[in-house]
Design an enzyme around this catalytic site. Structure first.
Site, PDB file in Angstrom:
ATOM      1  N   ASP A 172       2.194  14.741   0.577  1.00  0.00           N
ATOM      2  CA  ASP A 172       1.428  15.948   0.247  1.00  0.00           C
ATOM      3  C   ASP A 172       2.196  17.148   0.819  1.00  0.00           C
ATOM      4  O   ASP A 172       3.152  17.604   0.194  1.00  0.00           O
ATOM      5  CB  ASP A 172       0.022  15.774   0.850  1.00  0.00           C
ATOM      6  CG  ASP A 172      -0.920  16.886   0.452  1.00  0.00           C
ATOM      7  OD1 ASP A 172      -1.092  17.125  -0.749  1.00  0.00           O
ATOM      8  OD2 ASP A 172      -1.491  17.533   1.346  1.00  0.00           O
ATOM      9  N   ASP A 192      -7.728   6.587   2.182  1.00  0.00           N
ATOM     10  CA  ASP A 192      -9.087   6.638   2.705  1.00  0.00           C
ATOM     11  C   ASP A 192      -9.666   8.041   2.715  1.00  0.00           C
ATOM     12  O   ASP A 192      -8.944   9.037   2.671  1.00  0.00           O
ATOM     13  CB  ASP A 192      -9.110   6.124   4.148  1.00  0.00           C
ATOM     14  CG  ASP A 192      -8.493   7.141   5.114  1.00  0.00           C
ATOM     15  OD1 ASP A 192      -7.333   7.546   4.887  1.00  0.00           O
ATOM     16  OD2 ASP A 192      -9.170   7.550   6.072  1.00  0.00           O
TER      17      ASP A 192
HETATM   18  P1  IMP Z   1       1.316  15.042   4.377  1.00  0.00           P
HETATM   19  O1  IMP Z   1       1.755  14.890   5.813  1.00  0.00           O
HETATM   20  O2  IMP Z   1       0.582  16.332   4.151  1.00  0.00           O
HETATM   21  O3  IMP Z   1       2.413  14.818   3.388  1.00  0.00           O
HETATM   22  O4  IMP Z   1       0.200  13.980   4.130  1.00  0.00           O
HETATM   23  C1  IMP Z   1       0.501  12.665   3.995  1.00  0.00           C
HETATM   24  C2  IMP Z   1      -0.536  11.777   4.655  1.00  0.00           C
HETATM   25  O5  IMP Z   1      -1.847  12.297   4.519  1.00  0.00           O
HETATM   26  C3  IMP Z   1      -0.477  10.458   3.967  1.00  0.00           C
HETATM   27  O6  IMP Z   1       0.108   9.512   4.855  1.00  0.00           O
HETATM   28  C4  IMP Z   1      -1.907  10.132   3.654  1.00  0.00           C
HETATM   29  O7  IMP Z   1      -2.348   9.097   4.486  1.00  0.00           O
HETATM   30  C5  IMP Z   1      -2.713  11.377   3.909  1.00  0.00           C
HETATM   31  N1  IMP Z   1      -3.214  11.964   2.641  1.00  0.00           N
HETATM   32  C6  IMP Z   1      -2.696  12.998   1.951  1.00  0.00           C
HETATM   33  N2  IMP Z   1      -3.394  13.269   0.828  1.00  0.00           N
HETATM   34  C7  IMP Z   1      -4.401  12.350   0.794  1.00  0.00           C
HETATM   35  C8  IMP Z   1      -5.475  12.090  -0.142  1.00  0.00           C
HETATM   36  O8  IMP Z   1      -5.662  12.729  -1.197  1.00  0.00           O
HETATM   37  N3  IMP Z   1      -6.287  11.049   0.185  1.00  0.00           N
HETATM   38  C9  IMP Z   1      -6.135  10.295   1.312  1.00  0.00           C
HETATM   39  N4  IMP Z   1      -5.137  10.502   2.194  1.00  0.00           N
HETATM   40  C10 IMP Z   1      -4.283  11.526   1.951  1.00  0.00           C
END
Ligand code: IMP
Ligand code: MG
Length: 184
Positions: free
Chosen positions: A106, A162
């Site tokens: 994300d 989750d």
């Molecule tokens: P980032 O660090 O913002 O890239 O987020 C990645 C982490 O956030 C992933 O390992 C996911 O576990 C969690 N995550 C991001 N988006 C979602 C979502 O839509 N649903 C559930 N978990 C999410």
């Protein structure tokens, strides 16, 4: 009962069938790239668990598996400012080919933090593989090497992902009804 959590689903974003097909396609690429490399897989817990278990069972060659716990969301649907790694690697990966696996990228902060941690141990190569990509939300410069589906803004659950530690066992990727985000 599964029926009980299914009633919380708003919309299915990626069906079981489409996930299965995509996992097959990704595993074909990984087989081509890693079959003779004795790869070390590093899975980011807990979200990657279901994707990981389906993926590695399609990869019929020598590999090792390690895990890193990451904590970003707590009981929210927007990321905390800081991703926290809950442990580091147990296997020695120096001069090894390493593949990091997560459920979704994300903002990119989680994967970036894991990459920084893994890089300290001097792997020969380091690539990343995610099932879902929300690329327009990226806050760091990072694109996964292997990726399943691009998805939109909506928060999703299922197939390992989750909300508040629930819904990981749904066999597809879905959004939840609005009222589910306020109940704990
Ligand atoms: P980032 O660090 O913002 O890239 O987020 C990645 C982490 O956030 C992933 O390992 C996911 O576990 C969690 N995550 C991001 N988006 C979602 C979502 O839509 N649903 C559930 N978990 C999410
Ligand atoms: Mg995660």
């Amino acid at each position: 009962m599964m029926e009980e959590i299914k009633k919380d689903i708003d919309k299915i974003i990626v069906s079981t069938e489409d996930i299965t097909k995509k996992v097959g396609e990704i595993s074909q690429k990984l087989i081509a790239d890693y079959k003779e490399k004795d790869v070390t897989i590093v899975a980011i817990l807990n979200g990657s668990l279901v994707f990981l278990s389906d993926l590695i069972r399609q990869m019929p060659f020598s590999m090792r598996l390690d895990t890193i716990g990451a904590d970003t969301y707590g009981s929210q649907t927007f990321p905390r400012t800081e991703t926290r790694l809950l442990n580091s690697l147990k296997l020695d990966i120096q001069d090894r080919d390493v593949l990091v696996i997560d459920d979704i990228i994300d903002t990119g902060k989680t994967l970036k933090k894991v990459i920084e941690d893994v890089t300290r141990y001097k792997p020969r190569s380091l690539k990343t593989c995610v099932l879902l990509n929300r690329s327009h939300r990226r806050q760091v410069e990072l694109e996964p090497d292997y990726c399943g589906f691009q998805i939109g803004d909506e928060f999703v659950v299922g197939y390992g992902l989750d909300f508040n530690n629930r819904y990981r066992n749904l066999p597809y990727i879905a959004t939840l009804k609005a009222e589910c985000y306020s109940k704990r």
